[in-house]
Design an enzyme around this catalytic site. Sequence first.
Site, PDB file in Angstrom:
ATOM      1  N   HIS A 119       1.032  -1.391   0.030  1.00 50.99           N
ATOM      2  CA  HIS A 119      -0.132  -0.179   0.127  1.00 50.99           C
ATOM      3  C   HIS A 119       0.729   1.424  -0.078  1.00 50.99           C
ATOM      4  O   HIS A 119       0.350   2.371   0.246  1.00 50.99           O
ATOM      5  CB  HIS A 119      -0.871   0.110   1.157  1.00 50.99           C
ATOM      6  CG  HIS A 119      -2.023  -1.040   1.159  1.00 50.99           C
ATOM      7  ND1 HIS A 119      -2.657  -1.437   2.241  1.00 50.99           N
ATOM      8  CD2 HIS A 119      -2.326  -1.699   0.084  1.00 50.99           C
ATOM      9  CE1 HIS A 119      -3.593  -2.595   1.903  1.00 50.99           C
ATOM     10  NE2 HIS A 119      -3.382  -2.645   0.603  1.00 50.99           N
ATOM     11  N   CYS A 147       4.377  19.918  -7.432  1.00 54.39           N
ATOM     12  CA  CYS A 147       5.622  19.253  -8.286  1.00 54.39           C
ATOM     13  C   CYS A 147       6.487  20.407  -8.813  1.00 54.39           C
ATOM     14  O   CYS A 147       5.982  21.135  -9.476  1.00 54.39           O
ATOM     15  CB  CYS A 147       4.904  18.582  -8.945  1.00 54.39           C
ATOM     16  SG  CYS A 147       6.337  17.733 -10.005  1.00 54.39           S
ATOM     17  N   CYS A 150       6.202  19.680 -12.569  1.00 57.43           N
ATOM     18  CA  CYS A 150       4.964  19.983 -13.609  1.00 57.43           C
ATOM     19  C   CYS A 150       4.165  20.870 -12.910  1.00 57.43           C
ATOM     20  O   CYS A 150       2.942  21.481 -13.437  1.00 57.43           O
ATOM     21  CB  CYS A 150       4.305  18.713 -14.142  1.00 57.43           C
ATOM     22  SG  CYS A 150       3.360  17.866 -12.814  1.00 57.43           S
ATOM     23  N   ASN A 213      -3.041 -12.656  16.239  1.00 61.79           N
ATOM     24  CA  ASN A 213      -3.924 -11.716  16.507  1.00 61.79           C
ATOM     25  C   ASN A 213      -4.323 -11.811  17.455  1.00 61.79           C
ATOM     26  O   ASN A 213      -4.931 -12.977  17.998  1.00 61.79           O
ATOM     27  CB  ASN A 213      -5.083 -11.550  15.147  1.00 61.79           C
ATOM     28  CG  ASN A 213      -5.799 -10.278  15.019  1.00 61.79           C
ATOM     29  OD1 ASN A 213      -6.149  -9.858  16.039  1.00 61.79           O
ATOM     30  ND2 ASN A 213      -5.964  -9.974  13.721  1.00 61.79           N
ATOM     31  N   PRO A 214      -4.813 -10.902  18.406  1.00 60.65           N
ATOM     32  CA  PRO A 214      -5.409 -10.876  19.721  1.00 60.65           C
ATOM     33  C   PRO A 214      -7.069 -11.318  19.516  1.00 60.65           C
ATOM     34  O   PRO A 214      -7.528 -11.921  20.468  1.00 60.65           O
ATOM     35  CB  PRO A 214      -5.580  -9.716  20.548  1.00 60.65           C
ATOM     36  CG  PRO A 214      -4.736  -9.165  19.630  1.00 60.65           C
ATOM     37  CD  PRO A 214      -4.466  -9.457  18.315  1.00 60.65           C
TER      38      PRO A 214
END
Length: 249
Positions: A119, A147, A150, A213-214
């Site tokens: 991601h 930018c 550009c 995982n809990p």
Amino acid sequence: MEIPEELVRMLGTAERVAVLTGAGISAESGIPTFREAQTGLWAKYDPQELATPQAFQRNPRLVWEWYAWRRELVGGAEPNKGHIALAEMERKILQFTLITQNVDGLHQIAGSQNVLELHGNIRRTKCSREGVAVETWEESGEAPPRCPDCGSYLRPDVVWFGEGLPEEILLQANQVAQASHVFFSIGTSAVVYPAAALPMQARRNGAVIVEVNPVETPLTPDADFVLRAAAGEALPALVKRMMDEILDC
Ligand code: OAD
């Protein structure tokens, strides 16, 4: 905590291990997860208002400032024992790949080398038009900044809802999952695709599935081993057992 002996033995001989991590592994570094009722980011903010290309189109300043706040949160965070244990595990396994949904960069800071960022990474900024990374820009006080090449708005180099994942990285993640002997799903609610499909890809190709995982997730029924604990507790205990096993040989 109790680590299943069978799992330790498997890790002693496994040549290819893949790990998928989610926000849960950074929770103990003080970074909010997404879906937890009280503390989750999405519990307080509407992701549709903040983490979509449409939101950025509608209100670029709000989106830029929300990510600036998250970047600050991440900037002050340290890797925790869970991140560090995974970096140690990588050194014990022949082919180890860490696939993360997290954008905080803490795995790399903890020492993990072979990391696939599904991601993106909130510490990186890119041009919203050209898509190329931008490291420095003129601070004109305008938010978002523009930018230098550009003049389009800059944006965080993270994947938003409705956007595709980086194709090459997703392809590698699928290949790694399919080739793995053991596949860990750590600190993720296992509900966001295509990341959530990776454990099942691994399982279909014969991998042993381990969930850390809990709480239960949709993946739990398909996990061969479940370490029902925080990553910062389970992973150091697992790596310690792996090291003891090596010393006992
Ligand atoms: P979630 O917030 O959906 O899930 C976090 C998971 O971590 C939950 O299952 C918690 O039970 C678990 N958890 C909490 N504390 C933990 C701890 N100390 N140790 C281990 N697990 C713990 O976060 P993700 O599953 O990562 O996508 O969410 C996936 C994606 O949804 C994110 O990458 C983000 C979000 O939309 C994008 O931004 C594109």
